[in-house]
Design a protein around this motif. Structure first.
Motif, PDB file in Angstrom:
ATOM      1  N   LEU B 205      39.289 -56.926 -95.435  1.00  0.00           N
ATOM      2  CA  LEU B 205      37.973 -57.672 -95.432  1.00  0.00           C
ATOM      3  C   LEU B 205      37.333 -56.698 -95.883  1.00  0.00           C
ATOM      4  N   LEU B 206      36.302 -57.478 -97.377  1.00  0.00           N
ATOM      5  CA  LEU B 206      35.558 -56.952 -98.249  1.00  0.00           C
ATOM      6  C   LEU B 206      34.051 -56.628 -97.463  1.00  0.00           C
ATOM      7  N   VAL B 207      33.249 -55.936 -97.227  1.00  0.00           N
ATOM      8  CA  VAL B 207      32.273 -56.026 -96.658  1.00  0.00           C
ATOM      9  C   VAL B 207      31.305 -55.265 -98.208  1.00  0.00           C
ATOM     10  N   GLU B 208      30.198 -56.307 -98.820  1.00  0.00           N
ATOM     11  CA  GLU B 208      30.013 -56.030 -99.882  1.00  0.00           C
ATOM     12  C   GLU B 208      29.094 -56.346-100.511  1.00  0.00           C
ATOM     13  N   HIS B 209      28.085 -55.654-101.037  1.00  0.00           N
ATOM     14  CA  HIS B 209      26.508 -56.173-101.476  1.00  0.00           C
ATOM     15  C   HIS B 209      26.573 -57.338-103.135  1.00  0.00           C
ATOM     16  N   HIS B 210      27.927 -56.269-103.247  1.00  0.00           N
ATOM     17  CA  HIS B 210      28.379 -56.641-104.791  1.00  0.00           C
ATOM     18  C   HIS B 210      28.073 -57.951-104.919  1.00  0.00           C
TER      19      HIS B 210
END
Lengths: 322, 251
Positions: B205-210
Motif C-alpha cells: 500500500l503506497l500512500v504518497e503525494h507524488h
C-alpha cells in the motif's frame, strides 16, 4: 579484572576497605538490575530503595526471627522483591515518564513509613539485628567473595540481556516505542518483565545489604539512597553496563576514601551530577564509546544509495520460504 | 491468496469525521496507490490497517480473519509491516540493529533464556543478523551496517525503515509517503525497490503525494477526498477522471 577483584582481601589495606568493596558489590547487584529499567528501557525509577528495604527486612525477619537458613531467606527476599516489583509495576508502568518516577518515589516513601509503623515485625525505629551467613562466608573476606560472585553473575545476566535481541528491543522501547510496536514488540509486557527482574535483584541486594550491615533501621533506607542508585546510572550513561558499574564504584568509594568529599555529602553528588548532565549528558559510558571510536575511525563511505534488486529479491524469497 | 481489506471503515476524531465508510483491498503482489489532498484521510486509513487506530465502524480483515480491534503487535505478527511519514528509527543504534528489530516475530527467546545466553538465543540472533544484513545489502545500505542511524542521510533513513519492515517477512507492507524528501534519482531507486517487493509477492500500500510516481508504479489507485472514496481504478482511469482532476490533480 574479576580475578583481581577476587584477590582483594589479600592486598587490601584494612578491613574497612574490604567492607567498602563489599558495599559496592551489594549496591551494584541492585544497580545492575535497575540499569536495565532506567538505562536500557528508559523508565525512570527513583524509588528502588523501597525494594531494597523490603528485601532487607524480609531477610532480617526470616533469617533472624524465624531462624530460616540464610540461603533460603536470600531466595525468599529475591522472590518477595520480584513480587513487589510486579505489584508496583503493574499500575505504574503505563504512566508517562514523569508520573512513573513520582509513583516509584511514593512507593519508597510508603515503604519507609510501613517499616516504621509495623514495629512488632520490623522493630520500628529501634530496628533489627541481622544474622550473617555460615562459614566460609562468615568472615568479612568470605562474605565479600560471596557478594563478588553474585554481583559477577548478575552482571553476566544483564550483559546477555543487553546484547541479544530481547534486550535490544528494550532500547527500542526507550527510544521509539511506536516503532517497536510496529514490528510487534509487546511494550508493556517487556517493561513489566524487566521491572520484575530489577525487583528481584533489589530484593537480593537488600538481603545481602542487611547482612553486611548486621543491623538495620528505617533510617538505613533514606530516600536519598534511591536517588543515589538512580544517579549512578545517569552518570554512568544510558545503554551501558560498564558506565553505571564505574559510576556505582566511584560514587560509593570516593566520599569514603577522600575525607574532604565526605564532609560535602550530598553536595558532592549534586555537583558531580550537574557536571555530567551539562558536559556529557550521555554519561561516562558514552565517553568510553567516543574514545574507542576515535581509535578506529570509520572509512568515509560513498553516499550513493544503490539498491541491488536481485539481491533484495533473493532476500525476500528467502523470507517467504522461511 | 490472502488479501488485506478495509470494509466500509469510518473513523471520527471528536466531531471530525476523518474517514467515512471507505473500502479498500490490497492484494498480494500488487502495488496499491492511495492518493488525495492533505487531510483526505490517507494516513488515517493506513493507521486503521496497521492497528495504530481502531475503526469506529466497518471492519479490517486479513481475508476471513477479522482484525478490527486487534493490537498493532498482533497485526505485525500476522505479517503486516509499515513505515512512517517521518522515519522512526533508533538514532543511537546501528543500522544493522535497527533492521534486526524488524525480525522480532521470528524470535521466541524471552528474558530468562536471554539472560542465560542459551544456544537458542545465539542462534536466533545470528538468524536475525544474517537476514537484516542481506536485506540491507539488497537495499544499498550494506556499507553502513555499523553506522549509528542518526548519522544517516534522509534517503538512507527511508530505506532503513523499509529494511526493518522487510525483516518482519511481511505479507503486506504499508508505506507512508516513502518518497517524501527524496531526490528524483532516489525516487527512481525507491521505485525499483517497490517493484521488487511486489514481484516477491508482497502486497504494497503506497500512500504518497507524488502523483506521477504513484501512477507510474501502481497496479491500482484509490483516491480519497475529505474522508470519502473519490475514485478507484487503474492508474489510467483515475488519472483521467474529471472529478479527480477537479479536486486534486488540477488541469
Amino acid at each position: 579484572m574479576l580475578g583481581l577483584l577476587a584477590t582483594l582481601p589479600w592486598w587490601a589495606g584494612d578491613q574497612y576497605q574490604i567492607h567498602l568493596a563489599a558495599l559496592i558489590a551489594v549496591y551494584w547487584i541492585l544497580v545492575a538490575g535497575l540499569n536495565l529499567v532506567v538505562g536500557f528501557t528508559g523508565q525512570l525509577s527513583i524509588g528502588h530503595v523501597g525494594l531494597l528495604a523490603i528485601g532487607a527486612y524480609a531477610f532480617a525477619i526470616l533469617a533472624g526471627r524465624y531462624e530460616w537458613s540464610p540461603w533460603i531467606a536470600l531466595l525468599a527476599s529475591g522472590s518477595i522483591g520480584g513480587v513487589c516489583g510486579l505489584l508496583l509495576g503493574l499500575p505504574s508502568l503505563r504512566l508517562p515518564g514523569f508520573y512513573f518516577a513520582m509513583a516509584t518515589m511514593a512507593f519508597a516513601l510508603i515503604v519507609a513509613e510501613i517499616t516504621l509503623a509495623l514495629g512488632d515485625l520490623t522493630g520500628g525505629g529501634v530496628g533489627l539485628a541481622v544474622p550473617g551467613f555460615s562459614a566460609p562466608f562468615d568472615s568479612p573476606a568470605g562474605f565479600y567473595l560471596l557478594l563478588l560472585g553474585i554481583a559477577a553473575l548478575i552482571t553476566w545476566f544483564t550483559w546477555n540481556v543487553a546484547r541479544f535481541p530481547w534486550g535490544r528491543a528494550l532500547v527500542a522501547i526507550r527510544d521509539n516505542p511506536v516503532a517497536a510496536e510496529s514490528v510487534g514488540v509487546p511494550v508493556f509486557r517487556m517493561k513489566l518483565a524487566v521491572f520484575v527482574l530489577s525487583g528481584i535483584t533489589a530484593g537480593v541486594a537488600g538481603a545481602l545489604f542487611a547482612s553486611l550491615q548486621s543491623y538495620i533501621t528505617p533510617d538505613t533506607f533514606v530516600f536519598e539512597l534511591g536517588l543515589f542508585f538512580f544517579v549512578c546510572i545517569i552518570i554512568g550513561g544510558r545503554s551501558s553496563i560498564v558506565g553505571p558499574l564505574v559510576g556505582t564504584a566511584v560514587l560509593t568509594a570516593l566520599p569514603e576514601l577522600v575525607a574532604p568529599l565526605a564532609k560535602l555529602g550530598n553536595l558532592f553528588y549534586g555537583v558531580l551530577l550537574l557536571a555530567v548532565v551539562l558536559l556529557v549528558p550521555e554519561g561516562i559510558g558514552r565517553l568510553f564509546e567516543v574514545l574507542l571510536a576515535r581509535l578506529r575511525p570509520e572509512r568515509a563511505a560513498s553516499h550513493v544509495l544503490e539498491p541491488d534488486t536481485e539481491r533484495l529479491a533473493a532476500a525476500i524469497r528467502k523470507g517467504r520460504d522461511a | 491468496m490472502t488479501a488485506l481489506l478495509a470494509e466500509r471503515v469510518s473513523k471520527r476524531f471528536g466531531g471530525l469525521t476523518a474517514l467515512d465508510a471507505v473500502s479498500l483491498t490490497v492484494e498480494p503482489g500488487e502495488v496499491h496507490g492511495l492518493i488525495g489532498p492533505n487531510g483526505s484521510g490517507k494516513t488515517t486509513l493506513l493507521n486503521l490497517l496497521s492497528g495504530f487506530y481502531q475503526v469506529d465502524e466497518g471492519s479490517v480483515r486479513l481475508d476471513a480473519e477479522d482484525l478490527s480491534g486487534a493490537a498493532v503487535q498482533r497485526r505485525a505478527r500476522l505479517g503486516i509491516a509499515r513505515t512512517f511519514q517521518k522515519p522512526r528509527l533508533l538514532g543511537s543504534q546501528t543500522v544493522l540493529e535497527n533492521a534486526m528489530l524488524g525480525g522480532w516475530r521470528d524470535r521466541s527467546a524471552g528474558l530468562l533464556s536471554t539472560a542465560l545466553s542459551l544456544p537458542r538465543v545465539r542462534r536466533e540472533q545470528r538468524m536475525l543478523r544474517d537476514r537484516a544484513a542481506e536485506l540491507l545489502a539488497g537495499l544499498g545500505l550494506g556499507h553502513a551496517l555499523n553506522r549509528r542511524a542518526n548519522l544517516l542521510e534522509h534517503a538512507e533513513q527511508r530505506f532503513l525503515e523499509i529494511a526493518r519492515a522487510l525483516a518482519l517477512r511481511p505479507r503486506f507492507i504499508l508505506l507512508d509517503e516513502p518518497a517524501g524528501g527524496l531526490t528524483g534519482a532516489e525516487i527512481e531507486r525507491l521505485g525499483a525497490v517497490i517493484r521488487t517487493l511486489r514481484d516477491g509477492g508482497i502486497g504494497v500500500l503506497l500512500v504518497e503525494h507524488h502523483t506521477e510516481f504513484v501512477f507510474g508504479i501502481s497496479d491500482r489507485v484509490t483516491t480519497l477526498n475529505l474522508g470519502r472514496l473519490l475514485r478507484h481504478g487503474t492508474p489510467q482511469e483515475v488519472r483521467n477522471d474529471p472529478e479527480v482532476i477537479r479536486v486534486y490533480l488540477g488541469a
